[in-house]
Design an enzyme around this catalytic site. Structure first.
Site, PDB file in Angstrom:
ATOM      1  CG  ASP A  30      43.377  43.661  34.561  1.00  0.00           C
ATOM      2  OD1 ASP A  30      44.086  44.686  34.649  1.00  0.00           O
ATOM      3  OD2 ASP A  30      43.739  42.757  35.339  1.00  0.00           O
TER       4      ASP A  30
ATOM      5  CG  ASP B 248      46.835  42.824  33.199  1.00  0.00           C
ATOM      6  OD1 ASP B 248      46.868  43.295  34.645  1.00  0.00           O
ATOM      7  OD2 ASP B 248      45.886  42.743  32.690  1.00  0.00           O
TER       8      ASP B 248
ATOM      9  CG  HIS C 238      45.352  40.098  37.535  1.00  0.00           C
ATOM     10  ND1 HIS C 238      46.170  41.068  36.714  1.00  0.00           N
ATOM     11  CD2 HIS C 238      46.381  39.174  37.507  1.00  0.00           C
ATOM     12  CE1 HIS C 238      47.561  40.607  36.594  1.00  0.00           C
ATOM     13  NE2 HIS C 238      47.658  39.523  36.917  1.00  0.00           N
TER      14      HIS C 238
ATOM     15  CG  HIS D 279      42.946  43.937  41.945  1.00  0.00           C
ATOM     16  ND1 HIS D 279      42.303  42.863  41.636  1.00  0.00           N
ATOM     17  CD2 HIS D 279      44.146  43.837  41.087  1.00  0.00           C
ATOM     18  CE1 HIS D 279      43.054  41.945  40.612  1.00  0.00           C
ATOM     19  NE2 HIS D 279      44.043  42.800  40.308  1.00  0.00           N
TER      20      HIS D 279
HETATM   21  C1  LIG Z   1      49.627  35.950  45.632  1.00  0.00           C
HETATM   22  C2  LIG Z   1      49.950  36.987  46.549  1.00  0.00           C
HETATM   23  N1  LIG Z   1      50.364  37.063  47.725  1.00  0.00           N
HETATM   24  N2  LIG Z   1      50.819  38.206  48.327  1.00  0.00           N
HETATM   25  C3  LIG Z   1      51.349  38.444  49.947  1.00  0.00           C
HETATM   26  C4  LIG Z   1      50.921  38.900  47.168  1.00  0.00           C
HETATM   27  C5  LIG Z   1      51.448  40.236  47.414  1.00  0.00           C
HETATM   28  C6  LIG Z   1      50.467  38.237  45.939  1.00  0.00           C
HETATM   29  N3  LIG Z   1      50.368  38.910  44.839  1.00  0.00           N
HETATM   30  N4  LIG Z   1      50.153  39.935  44.393  1.00  0.00           N
HETATM   31  C7  LIG Z   1      50.121  40.459  43.210  1.00  0.00           C
HETATM   32  C8  LIG Z   1      49.582  39.704  42.124  1.00  0.00           C
HETATM   33  C9  LIG Z   1      49.465  40.343  40.961  1.00  0.00           C
HETATM   34  C10 LIG Z   1      48.709  41.526  40.837  1.00  0.00           C
HETATM   35  C11 LIG Z   1      48.325  42.068  39.674  1.00  0.00           C
HETATM   36  C12 LIG Z   1      47.655  43.164  39.766  1.00  0.00           C
HETATM   37  C13 LIG Z   1      46.865  43.644  38.571  1.00  0.00           C
HETATM   38  O1  LIG Z   1      47.411  43.731  37.422  1.00  0.00           O
HETATM   39  N5  LIG Z   1      45.431  43.569  38.578  1.00  0.00           N
HETATM   40  O2  LIG Z   1      44.789  43.955  37.463  1.00  0.00           O
HETATM   41  C14 LIG Z   1      49.206  42.378  41.928  1.00  0.00           C
HETATM   42  C15 LIG Z   1      49.630  41.905  43.203  1.00  0.00           C
HETATM   43 ZN   LIG Z   2      45.797  42.935  35.913  1.00  0.00          ZN
END
Ligand SMILES: Cc1nn(C)c(C)c1/N=N/c1ccc(/C=C/C(=O)NO)cc1
Ligand SMILES: [Zn+2]
Length: 367
Positions: free
Chosen positions: A180, A268, A182, A143
């Site tokens: 992954d 995941d 995501h 990411h």
């Molecule tokens: C929507 C939202 N809004 N906000 C403020 C936040 C903080 C949000 N989600 N956060 C996330 C949701 C999922 C991941 C997965 C990461 C991974 O495994 N990648 O491979 C990381 C952060």
């Molecule tokens: Zn992921």
């Protein structure tokens, strides 16, 4: 076959704070919790299963060396690097960039070692010192975009390794296959206008980041057609993922003819993961691994390296990882203790709407 393996104890020391996904906040009811969803124990447990299973004795240790600033700056802006270094010196560390990707004091050193672990593995795969290998690094990277981190990612490990392969090892074409769950938005952004790096992301549609990873995101300028997105519906299981691999990923790799394949290996998409809604099992990950190993042998003399991304089930990630490593070692797949439960929930059947989503990706204009 010599199979390389990267692990370093400090990958298990990444401090994800007292939040679960968002930082703890008594004013909004976000109670502190012992294990953040991205707590490193999940990946430490994967390593410990590799050790206790005896596989560790059959793997060639590859020693992680911190990525240099020059390595990191091939991919990230000087401002991003400077901010991470600065916040890493604070008593309680800082955040990768989105407010829910905390790191503790010294988090920069761990992130640099994570990227460096990917570099060292790629260096040894390209030089044929090892046949292939797995970098069980942490924090993850896919990411992280040029100017910032997000989604638990600080630096884009696999892109830093790809840039090293191009700029230092002289490769001209590198492919990144990201399974992954995501969207690999950071990797895509970094290489979006660059035809020398093919990025392919299989992901649960719109799971994370929001509004990202659409089929129509195919690259820009000279890079048009060299970014491939395969958005899959929720509950996609082994059958859908293997079908997407066969129908979209492998043909794209054959057309691109990479000199090196890098796999952004997150677990995941597994049926037991708390941060997505897919149904892939350890057997499914073994089948995906078999396919990319075979296509690497077909296209680039087996030059393929696996770099850990996400995966949040401390129960199941270890067994998904073990299944991938057993495939690298040429061992037959062995059902794990969860197999009776996870392999009878229907993910082994390709459903019409899954096949339709995959055909849509298969018919996206050629590169
Ligand atoms: C929507 C939202 N809004 N906000 C403020 C936040 C903080 C949000 N989600 N956060 C996330 C949701 C999922 C991941 C997965 C990461 C991974 O495994 N990648 O491979 C990381 C952060
Ligand atoms: Zn992921």
């Amino acid at each position: 076959m010599t199979i390389g393996y990267v692990w370093n104890t400090v990958y298990g020391w990444a401090d994800t704070g007292s939040g679960s996904l968002f930082p703890a906040d008594a004013t909004t009811g976000l109670q502190p919790i012992g294990h953040h969803l991205a707590h490193p124990d999940t990946k430490r447990r994967f390593h410990e299963l590799v050790a206790v299973s005896g596989l560790l004795d059959r793997l060639r240790p590859v020693r992680a060396v911190p990525a240099t600033e020059a390595d990191i700056l091939r991919v990230h802006t000087a401002e991003h690097l400077a901010r991470i270094k600065e916040e890493s010196l604070l008593p309680k560390g800082g955040d990768a960039g989105d407010g829910c990707s905390p790191f503790g004091r010294g988090g920069y050193e761990i992130a640099a070692l994570s990227a460096g672990g990917a570099i060292q593995l790629v260096d040894q795969v390209v030089s044929r010192t090892i046949d292939t290998g797995y970098a069980l690094v942490n924090p993850p990277g896919h990411h992280a975009y040029r100017a910032g981190g997000m989604g638990f990612c600080i630096f884009n490990n696999i892109s830093i390794a790809a840039a090293y392969a191009k700029d230092v090892l002289g490769l001209e074409r590198v492919a990144v296959v990201d399974w992954d769950v995501h969207h690999g938005n950071g990797t895509q952004e970094i290489w979006y206008s660059d035809p020398s790096v093919l990025t392919v992301s299989l992901h649960q549609h719109l799971c994370f980041p929001p509004n990202s990873g659409y089929l129509e995101e195919r690259g820009t300028g000279a890079g048009e057609g060299f970014s491939i997105n395969i958005p899959l519906p929720p509950a996609s299981g082994d059958a859908a993922y293997v079908h997407a691999m066969d129908e979209v990923v492998l043909p794209a790799l054959r057309e691109f003819r990479p000199e090196l394949i890098l796999v952004a290996s997150g677990f995941d998409a597994s049926i037991m993961d708390p941060l997505a809604r897919q149904m892939v099992t350890s057997a499914g990950f073994a089948r995906l691994t078999r396919r990319v190993l075979d296509v690497a042998a077909e296209l680039c003399e087996g030059r393929i390296a696996f770099v850990q991304e996400g995966g949040y089930s401390p129960h199941y990630v270890p067994f998904c990882g073990l299944a991938v490593l057993r495939e690298l070692l040429g061992d037959p797949y062995e059902p794990d203790p969860y197999s009776p439960i996870v392999s009878t929930q229907g993910g082994d059947v390709l459903l019409d709407h899954e096949a339709e989503a995959i055909q849509a990706a298969a018919h996206a204009p050629a590169m």
